[in-house]
Write a protein that holds these residues in place. Sequence first.
Motif, PDB file in Angstrom:
ATOM      1  N   THR A  79       0.839  -1.197   0.000  1.00  7.29           N
ATOM      2  CA  THR A  79       0.000   0.000   0.000  1.00  7.29           C
ATOM      3  C   THR A  79       0.871   1.243   0.000  1.00  7.29           C
ATOM      4  O   THR A  79       1.893   1.283   0.688  1.00  7.29           O
ATOM      5  CB  THR A  79      -0.882   0.026   1.275  1.00  7.29           C
ATOM      6  N   THR A  80       0.465   2.242  -0.753  1.00  4.57           N
ATOM      7  CA  THR A  80       1.080   3.561  -0.676  1.00  4.57           C
ATOM      8  C   THR A  80      -0.003   4.538  -0.240  1.00  4.57           C
ATOM      9  O   THR A  80      -1.005   4.714  -0.944  1.00  4.57           O
ATOM     10  CB  THR A  80       1.674   3.989  -2.031  1.00  4.57           C
ATOM     11  N   ASN A  92       3.660   7.176   2.613  1.00  7.29           N
ATOM     12  CA  ASN A  92       4.047   6.041   3.436  1.00  7.29           C
ATOM     13  C   ASN A  92       3.781   4.744   2.670  1.00  7.29           C
ATOM     14  O   ASN A  92       2.650   4.465   2.289  1.00  7.29           O
ATOM     15  CB  ASN A  92       3.266   6.056   4.755  1.00  7.29           C
ATOM     16  N   VAL A  93       4.829   3.979   2.463  1.00 12.57           N
ATOM     17  CA  VAL A  93       4.733   2.697   1.773  1.00 12.57           C
ATOM     18  C   VAL A  93       4.684   1.603   2.841  1.00 12.57           C
ATOM     19  O   VAL A  93       5.571   1.517   3.694  1.00 12.57           O
ATOM     20  CB  VAL A  93       5.924   2.481   0.821  1.00 12.57           C
ATOM     21  N   VAL A  94       3.625   0.800   2.792  1.00  9.35           N
ATOM     22  CA  VAL A  94       3.362  -0.190   3.834  1.00  9.35           C
ATOM     23  C   VAL A  94       3.235  -1.573   3.198  1.00  9.35           C
ATOM     24  O   VAL A  94       2.581  -1.731   2.160  1.00  9.35           O
ATOM     25  CB  VAL A  94       2.045   0.149   4.582  1.00  9.35           C
ATOM     26  N   LEU A  95       3.835  -2.563   3.832  1.00 12.34           N
ATOM     27  CA  LEU A  95       3.666  -3.955   3.439  1.00 12.34           C
ATOM     28  C   LEU A  95       2.828  -4.622   4.521  1.00 12.34           C
ATOM     29  O   LEU A  95       3.215  -4.647   5.697  1.00 12.34           O
ATOM     30  CB  LEU A  95       5.011  -4.665   3.302  1.00 12.34           C
ATOM     31  N   SER A  96       1.653  -5.133   4.144  1.00 10.05           N
ATOM     32  CA  SER A  96       0.731  -5.759   5.093  1.00 10.05           C
ATOM     33  C   SER A  96       0.679  -7.255   4.864  1.00 10.05           C
ATOM     34  O   SER A  96       0.483  -7.709   3.741  1.00 10.05           O
ATOM     35  CB  SER A  96      -0.683  -5.208   4.914  1.00 10.05           C
ATOM     36  N   GLU A  97       0.828  -7.998   5.944  1.00 10.86           N
ATOM     37  CA  GLU A  97       0.621  -9.443   5.937  1.00 10.86           C
ATOM     38  C   GLU A  97      -0.659  -9.689   6.719  1.00 10.86           C
ATOM     39  O   GLU A  97      -0.767  -9.297   7.885  1.00 10.86           O
ATOM     40  CB  GLU A  97       1.798 -10.156   6.568  1.00 10.86           C
ATOM     41  N   ILE A  98      -1.634 -10.317   6.081  1.00 11.94           N
ATOM     42  CA  ILE A  98      -2.970 -10.451   6.647  1.00 11.94           C
ATOM     43  C   ILE A  98      -3.368 -11.917   6.704  1.00 11.94           C
ATOM     44  O   ILE A  98      -3.180 -12.646   5.728  1.00 11.94           O
ATOM     45  CB  ILE A  98      -3.981  -9.641   5.804  1.00 11.94           C
ATOM     46  N   GLU A  99      -3.910 -12.319   7.859  1.00 11.49           N
ATOM     47  CA  GLU A  99      -4.455 -13.668   8.023  1.00 11.49           C
ATOM     48  C   GLU A  99      -5.973 -13.546   8.140  1.00 11.49           C
ATOM     49  O   GLU A  99      -6.483 -12.625   8.778  1.00 11.49           O
ATOM     50  CB  GLU A  99      -3.888 -14.331   9.277  1.00 11.49           C
ATOM     51  N   ILE A 100      -6.667 -14.511   7.543  1.00  9.69           N
ATOM     52  CA  ILE A 100      -8.127 -14.471   7.469  1.00  9.69           C
ATOM     53  C   ILE A 100      -8.693 -15.783   7.998  1.00  9.69           C
ATOM     54  O   ILE A 100      -8.145 -16.855   7.721  1.00  9.69           O
ATOM     55  CB  ILE A 100      -8.578 -14.242   6.008  1.00  9.69           C
ATOM     56  N   ALA A 101      -9.778 -15.684   8.757  1.00 12.84           N
ATOM     57  CA  ALA A 101     -10.515 -16.868   9.222  1.00 12.84           C
ATOM     58  C   ALA A 101     -11.982 -16.485   9.313  1.00 12.84           C
ATOM     59  O   ALA A 101     -12.317 -15.376   9.758  1.00 12.84           O
ATOM     60  CB  ALA A 101      -9.995 -17.344  10.574  1.00 12.84           C
ATOM     61  N   PHE A 112       6.446  -0.582   7.893  1.00 14.64           N
ATOM     62  CA  PHE A 112       6.863   0.604   7.148  1.00 14.64           C
ATOM     63  C   PHE A 112       8.117   1.165   7.793  1.00 14.64           C
ATOM     64  O   PHE A 112       8.473   0.794   8.910  1.00 14.64           O
ATOM     65  CB  PHE A 112       5.743   1.653   7.061  1.00 14.64           C
ATOM     66  N   ASP A 113       8.775   2.043   7.090  1.00 13.18           N
ATOM     67  CA  ASP A 113      10.034   2.638   7.541  1.00 13.18           C
ATOM     68  C   ASP A 113       9.714   3.796   8.483  1.00 13.18           C
ATOM     69  O   ASP A 113       9.427   4.905   8.031  1.00 13.18           O
ATOM     70  CB  ASP A 113      10.809   3.107   6.313  1.00 13.18           C
ATOM     71  N   PHE A 114       9.753   3.544   9.801  1.00  8.41           N
ATOM     72  CA  PHE A 114       9.395   4.584  10.759  1.00  8.41           C
ATOM     73  C   PHE A 114      10.290   5.825  10.657  1.00  8.41           C
ATOM     74  O   PHE A 114       9.778   6.943  10.647  1.00  8.41           O
ATOM     75  CB  PHE A 114       9.379   4.058  12.205  1.00  8.41           C
ATOM     76  N   PRO A 115      11.617   5.698  10.592  1.00  4.05           N
ATOM     77  CA  PRO A 115      12.431   6.913  10.480  1.00  4.05           C
ATOM     78  C   PRO A 115      12.066   7.759   9.240  1.00  4.05           C
ATOM     79  O   PRO A 115      12.027   8.990   9.318  1.00  4.05           O
ATOM     80  CB  PRO A 115      13.865   6.391  10.399  1.00  4.05           C
TER      81      PRO A 115
END
Length: 157
Positions: A79-80, A92-101, A112-115
């Motif tokens: 996501t951007t 902010n460029v974010v990589l999300s790992e999502i689990e579903i049930a 994401f890169d906090f600094p």
Amino acid sequence: MGSDQTKALLIPFYDALARGDGETVSALYGPDARFEDELFRLEGPDIGKMWVGLLAGAKDFSVSYTIARAAADSGTVETTARYRFAGRPVVNVVLSEIEIAGGRIVRQRDRFDFPRWAAQALGTPGRLFGGFRWFRRRIEKAIARRLGVPARTDGPA
């Protein structure tokens, strides 16, 4: 649940995020879901409070996303997000790992890169101190207080 069903959950989630619809985003989490990123470690209803608060206060907000992987019960999304924080433009460029049930999100881990975020969002103090844990804790607490959710109580994600 197959990869098509995973996409069928991820697309409405990220489309709602792009619209700034915190209520719809929140409704797609299971009741005992867990969310973690560089600033938050939340469970259950606090996740919804976070999204509703963040999206309600967002200025000039836009999101683009790519579903990088959709498996049977999980997915990875890049996501951007573009918005203004304290009047400053942030990308902010974010990589999300999502689990579903059960057709709902039960775990989401965003990275994401906090600094980098701190430098954009907070200006000079963020550029100077964004890499320090004490500074991150200070920001975590301030944002959590503003949103009415618990602050992280441990080290960085």
